[in-house]
Design a protein around this motif. Structure first.
Motif, PDB file in Angstrom:
ATOM      1  N   ASP A 368       0.867  -1.177   0.000  1.00 29.32           N
ATOM      2  CA  ASP A 368       0.000   0.000   0.000  1.00 29.32           C
ATOM      3  C   ASP A 368       0.908   1.232   0.000  1.00 29.32           C
ATOM      4  N   ILE A 369       1.018   1.861  -1.187  1.00 32.29           N
ATOM      5  CA  ILE A 369       1.899   3.012  -1.359  1.00 32.29           C
ATOM      6  C   ILE A 369       1.022   4.257  -1.512  1.00 32.29           C
ATOM      7  N   LYS A 370       1.103   5.162  -0.573  1.00 33.67           N
ATOM      8  CA  LYS A 370       0.268   6.360  -0.580  1.00 33.67           C
ATOM      9  C   LYS A 370       0.696   7.314  -1.697  1.00 33.67           C
ATOM     10  N   ALA A 371      -0.272   8.108  -2.144  1.00 30.87           N
ATOM     11  CA  ALA A 371       0.017   9.101  -3.178  1.00 30.87           C
ATOM     12  C   ALA A 371       1.057  10.100  -2.685  1.00 30.87           C
ATOM     13  N   GLY A 372       2.064  10.367  -3.524  1.00 32.19           N
ATOM     14  CA  GLY A 372       3.095  11.336  -3.188  1.00 32.19           C
ATOM     15  C   GLY A 372       4.226  10.790  -2.353  1.00 32.19           C
ATOM     16  N   GLU A 373       4.141   9.542  -1.905  1.00 33.02           N
ATOM     17  CA  GLU A 373       5.203   8.949  -1.089  1.00 33.02           C
ATOM     18  C   GLU A 373       6.422   8.592  -1.938  1.00 33.02           C
ATOM     19  N   THR A 374       7.574   8.641  -1.305  1.00 33.39           N
ATOM     20  CA  THR A 374       8.789   8.096  -1.902  1.00 33.39           C
ATOM     21  C   THR A 374       9.133   6.837  -1.131  1.00 33.39           C
ATOM     22  N   ILE A 375       8.975   5.710  -1.784  1.00 32.79           N
ATOM     23  CA  ILE A 375       9.242   4.444  -1.114  1.00 32.79           C
ATOM     24  C   ILE A 375      10.421   3.753  -1.792  1.00 32.79           C
ATOM     25  N   ALA A 376      11.128   2.950  -1.015  1.00 37.77           N
ATOM     26  CA  ALA A 376      12.265   2.203  -1.536  1.00 37.77           C
ATOM     27  C   ALA A 376      11.997   0.712  -1.377  1.00 37.77           C
ATOM     28  N   ILE A 377      12.441  -0.054  -2.355  1.00 37.88           N
ATOM     29  CA  ILE A 377      12.332  -1.512  -2.290  1.00 37.88           C
ATOM     30  C   ILE A 377      13.739  -2.078  -2.320  1.00 37.88           C
ATOM     31  N   VAL A 378      14.075  -2.874  -1.295  1.00 44.55           N
ATOM     32  CA  VAL A 378      15.412  -3.456  -1.219  1.00 44.55           C
ATOM     33  C   VAL A 378      15.294  -4.963  -1.059  1.00 44.55           C
ATOM     34  N   LYS A 457      17.962  22.463 -16.998  1.00 47.49           N
ATOM     35  CA  LYS A 457      18.427  23.457 -16.013  1.00 47.49           C
ATOM     36  C   LYS A 457      17.751  23.228 -14.670  1.00 47.49           C
ATOM     37  N   ALA A 458      16.476  22.846 -14.720  1.00 50.09           N
ATOM     38  CA  ALA A 458      15.721  22.657 -13.479  1.00 50.09           C
ATOM     39  C   ALA A 458      16.286  21.516 -12.636  1.00 50.09           C
ATOM     40  N   ILE A 459      16.764  20.457 -13.268  1.00 48.69           N
ATOM     41  CA  ILE A 459      17.271  19.316 -12.502  1.00 48.69           C
ATOM     42  C   ILE A 459      18.802  19.304 -12.431  1.00 48.69           C
ATOM     43  N   GLY A 460      19.434  20.359 -12.988  1.00 53.96           N
ATOM     44  CA  GLY A 460      20.860  20.546 -12.792  1.00 53.96           C
ATOM     45  C   GLY A 460      21.797  19.803 -13.710  1.00 53.96           C
ATOM     46  N   ILE A 461      21.380  19.453 -14.927  1.00 53.01           N
ATOM     47  CA  ILE A 461      22.295  18.733 -15.830  1.00 53.01           C
ATOM     48  C   ILE A 461      22.511  19.482 -17.147  1.00 53.01           C
ATOM     49  N   HIS A 462      22.065  20.731 -17.217  1.00 50.39           N
ATOM     50  CA  HIS A 462      22.242  21.516 -18.445  1.00 50.39           C
ATOM     51  C   HIS A 462      23.720  21.733 -18.749  1.00 50.39           C
ATOM     52  N   ASP A 463      24.505  22.049 -17.732  1.00 49.90           N
ATOM     53  CA  ASP A 463      25.934  22.309 -17.942  1.00 49.90           C
ATOM     54  C   ASP A 463      26.639  21.079 -18.499  1.00 49.90           C
ATOM     55  N   ALA A 524      19.094  15.525  -9.042  1.00 55.49           N
ATOM     56  CA  ALA A 524      18.019  15.357 -10.015  1.00 55.49           C
ATOM     57  C   ALA A 524      16.872  14.542  -9.421  1.00 55.49           C
ATOM     58  N   THR A 525      17.230  13.541  -8.622  1.00 56.47           N
ATOM     59  CA  THR A 525      16.215  12.701  -7.984  1.00 56.47           C
ATOM     60  C   THR A 525      15.336  13.522  -7.041  1.00 56.47           C
ATOM     61  N   ASP A 526      15.984  14.380  -6.254  1.00 60.24           N
ATOM     62  CA  ASP A 526      15.226  15.224  -5.327  1.00 60.24           C
ATOM     63  C   ASP A 526      14.229  16.105  -6.073  1.00 60.24           C
ATOM     64  N   LYS A 527      14.643  16.559  -7.263  1.00 57.45           N
ATOM     65  CA  LYS A 527      13.781  17.448  -8.038  1.00 57.45           C
ATOM     66  C   LYS A 527      12.632  16.695  -8.688  1.00 57.45           C
ATOM     67  N   ILE A 528      12.929  15.565  -9.348  1.00 55.11           N
ATOM     68  CA  ILE A 528      11.886  14.904 -10.130  1.00 55.11           C
ATOM     69  C   ILE A 528      10.944  14.065  -9.270  1.00 55.11           C
ATOM     70  N   ILE A 544      18.750   5.508  -0.197  1.00 57.35           N
ATOM     71  CA  ILE A 544      17.325   5.373   0.127  1.00 57.35           C
ATOM     72  C   ILE A 544      17.003   5.697   1.589  1.00 57.35           C
ATOM     73  N   GLN A 545      17.971   6.186   2.323  1.00 59.80           N
ATOM     74  CA  GLN A 545      17.748   6.401   3.754  1.00 59.80           C
ATOM     75  C   GLN A 545      16.679   7.457   4.039  1.00 59.80           C
ATOM     76  N   GLN A 546      16.478   8.398   3.085  1.00 63.57           N
ATOM     77  CA  GLN A 546      15.497   9.457   3.296  1.00 63.57           C
ATOM     78  C   GLN A 546      14.116   9.085   2.762  1.00 63.57           C
TER      79      GLN A 546
END
Length: 589
Positions: A368-378, A457-463, A524-528, A544-546
């Protein structure tokens, strides 16, 4: 199946192939008229020559001779025109039919389940879509119409011969059954030989494709000599397959040529004797015309055997292509709901699944994964982590249970609308031999270059992209070999971000990159992942600690669920053991 293999000609398969001609009926009719014209005009020339010899040349009369000359030239011009139109339109028809079948085949292959590709050779599929298609085109350009043309020409020539001189005609017809019998035997063995050839061509294509793709592995493990020997063996089988067809040809055509020459000698002997003996039923014109008619009668018969080879190769190729078209390996796409933008509440209800019958990979998984959650599977390799992602995208159908998004069974969504709302970043990123821009947009006309630059640019890989030659228009070549693993991963992050998905999946996305690229990917992960349901699969627990929630899997089952801190507090817990192996041992070192 064995009975079908014994058939010299599969009528049902041929009828199915002819169905693809319907959109081009007019061209088919034009080609057919040209075939009829060829038969009539070619048979008329020897008859006009006979009349010219008997009426003017033998009695040495000039009066009335020119019309015969004009008629001969006219017939020759008409024959050339028919030949030109026939060759062009028959080939055009063949290529048009093949275009339609190839498009249908590719569309069909696009909808196959991943199970089909798991079990199929890429080289064989390429052979079906490319090489076999050209053999099908030859059915129309060199096989079907040519055979019909030869048969019609033989029928017209035989009729004219009988009209001119029955006696000499019967001498010619005596040897025809022998050639027909030899042709029938020849066709039977050639069909078997061509089936062997097509099999070996597929094997050869498959072998070469796999070895070229895996060339780095071969060289790293110094397997060049071994693979060279394996290739030599496969190539030898391929050569033997073709040599078998050459052997059958080398037997048949000399026999056919011998019978033709023997018939010509018999006609000259009997016809010449009748002329010398002044038999009124035989004229010099008859004898001369028959020396032209005999090649017209026997050569098409020999060519029929040769063209039948082409037809047989095409039929074998068509049979293989239609087997792929008849393969039922598609995901059931009867969902009528359009997913639209989803909240992303995901539920797995007692889901069971197996790639191989009897070997369950998921054994009653409930999540059961709630909307908007960031979950990790290990979990360890083979625990079923990636399988969950495959099932969520409906690459495979589950055995039992259900998967829901926002309270709706995903089977009720249309496949396209469902997958449009799920973006996946894989560990092994696949890039096409194209520009970075096209690999990001996948040639979607609704995404402009300005949109891509803004997102980068938004996710920091334009450069990073701008530092490459030609920037966004840099060609990464096949499979992205011009980029490092980390750079390919960054491109895949941007590709996923551009789709604005409701659900984001990162499957081992940072498992094999350098620290600099990993930091870029973390940013980029934090942004997307912001504001959307995100699922992260990773072996490296530092990434995945956060996560809002960590799901621990083992042997196809969920064994633990909780946050990083709560899972660490479980004594002898599965996650705690993983953590200690990765971190405490590293600190000790």
């Amino acid at each position: 199946m064995a009975e079908k293999q014994k058939k010299i000609f599969d009528v049902s398969l041929f009828k199915r192939l002819l169905n693809y001609i319907r959109p081009y009926r007019l061209i088919f009719i034009v080609s057919l008229m040209c075939v009829i014209g060829l038969a009539v005009f070619s048979a008329a020339r020897p008859y006009v020559l006979k009349m010219a010899i008997d009426s003017n040349i033998k009695p040495r009369l000039f009066e009335g001779f020119m019309p015969f000359i004009v008629a001969m030239i006219g017939l020759l011009i008409l024959e050339v025109i028919c030949q030109l139109l026939f060759i062009y339109y028959a080939s055009w028809l063949g290529q048009s039919v093949v275009k339609d079948i190839r498009v249908k085949l590719f569309k069909h292959m696009l909808k196959f389940k991943m199970t089909y590709y798991d079990k199929s050779s890429v080289g064989v599929l390429i052979t079906r879509a490319v090489t076999d298609m050209e053999r099908i085109a030859d059915i129309f350009g060199q096989g079907l119409f040519m055979i019909f043309s030869d048969i019609l020409k033989m029928a017209v020539v035989a009729g004219v011969m009988l009209y001119i001189n029955v006696k000499i005609s019967l001498i010619v017809f005596v040897t025809l059954p022998l050639i027909v019998f030899a042709t029938k035997i020849f066709q039977k063995y050639m069909k078997r030989a061509f089936e062997d050839v097509r099999t070996e061509v597929s094997n050869l294509n498959s072998f070469v494709q796999e070895r070229v793709t895996g060339m780095k592995i071969l060289q790293l493990f110094t397997r060049e000599k071994t693979e060279y020997k394996n290739f030599t063996k496969i190539n030898e089988r391929h050569k033997k397959g073709w040599l078998k067809t050459v052997w059958y040809n080398s037997i048949f055509f000399p026999i056919a040529e011998f019978l033709s020459s023997l018939t010509m000698a018999m006609v000259i002997l009997v016809g010449g004797y009748d002329i010398v003996s002044q038999v009124p039923d035989t004229t010099v014109g008859d004898l001369v015309s028959f020396t032209m008619f005999i090649p017209m009668l026997f050569r098409p018969l020999n060519q029929i055997a040769n063209k039948f080879n082409t037809l047989q190769m095409g039929m074998v190729a068509a049979d293989r292509v239609f087997k792929v078209l008849d393969t039922e390996s598609q995901i059931d796409d009867r969902g009528e709901l359009e997913a639209g933008h989803l909240n992303g509440h995901i539920k797995f209800n007692d889901v069971r699944f197996s790639y191989v019958e009897g070997e369950e990979v998921l054994k009653g998984v409930s999540l059961d994964i709630k909307a908007g959650e960031t979950i990790a599977i290990v979990g360890a390799t083979g625990a079923g982590k990636s399988t969950i992602i495959n099932l969520l995208n409906r690459f495979y159908d589950i055995k039992s249970g259900s998967i829901e998004i926002d309270g709706t069974n995903i089977q009720k969504f249309s496949l396209n609308s469902l997958r449009e709302q799920i973006a996946v970043v894989l560990q092994d990123v696949f890039l096409f031999a194209d520009t970075i821009l096209n690999n990001i947009t996948l040639n979607n006309p609704d995404i402009s270059e300005e949109d891509v630059v803004k997102a980068a640019k938004a996710i920091g890989i334009h450069d990073f992209i701008s530092s490459l030659p030609n920037g966004y228009h840099y060609n990464v070549k096949e499979r992205g070999v011009m980029l490092s693993s980390g750079q390919r991963q960054l491109i895949s992050f941007l590709r996923a971000y551009m789709t604005n998905p409701s659900i984001l999946i990162l499957d081992e996305a940072t498992s094999s990159v350098d620290s600099y690229s990993e930091q870029l990917m973390q940013d980029a992960t934090d942004k997307i992942t912001e504001g959307r349901t995100s699922i992260i699969i990773a072996h490296r627990l530092a990434t995945i600690q956060q996560a809002d929630k960590i799901i621990v899997m083992d042997a196809g089952q969920v064994v633990e669920i909780g946050t990083h801190q709560t899972l660490l507090q479980k004594e002898d817990g599965y996650y705690r053991n993983l953590y200690e192996v990765q971190f405490l041992n590293a600190e000790a070192v």
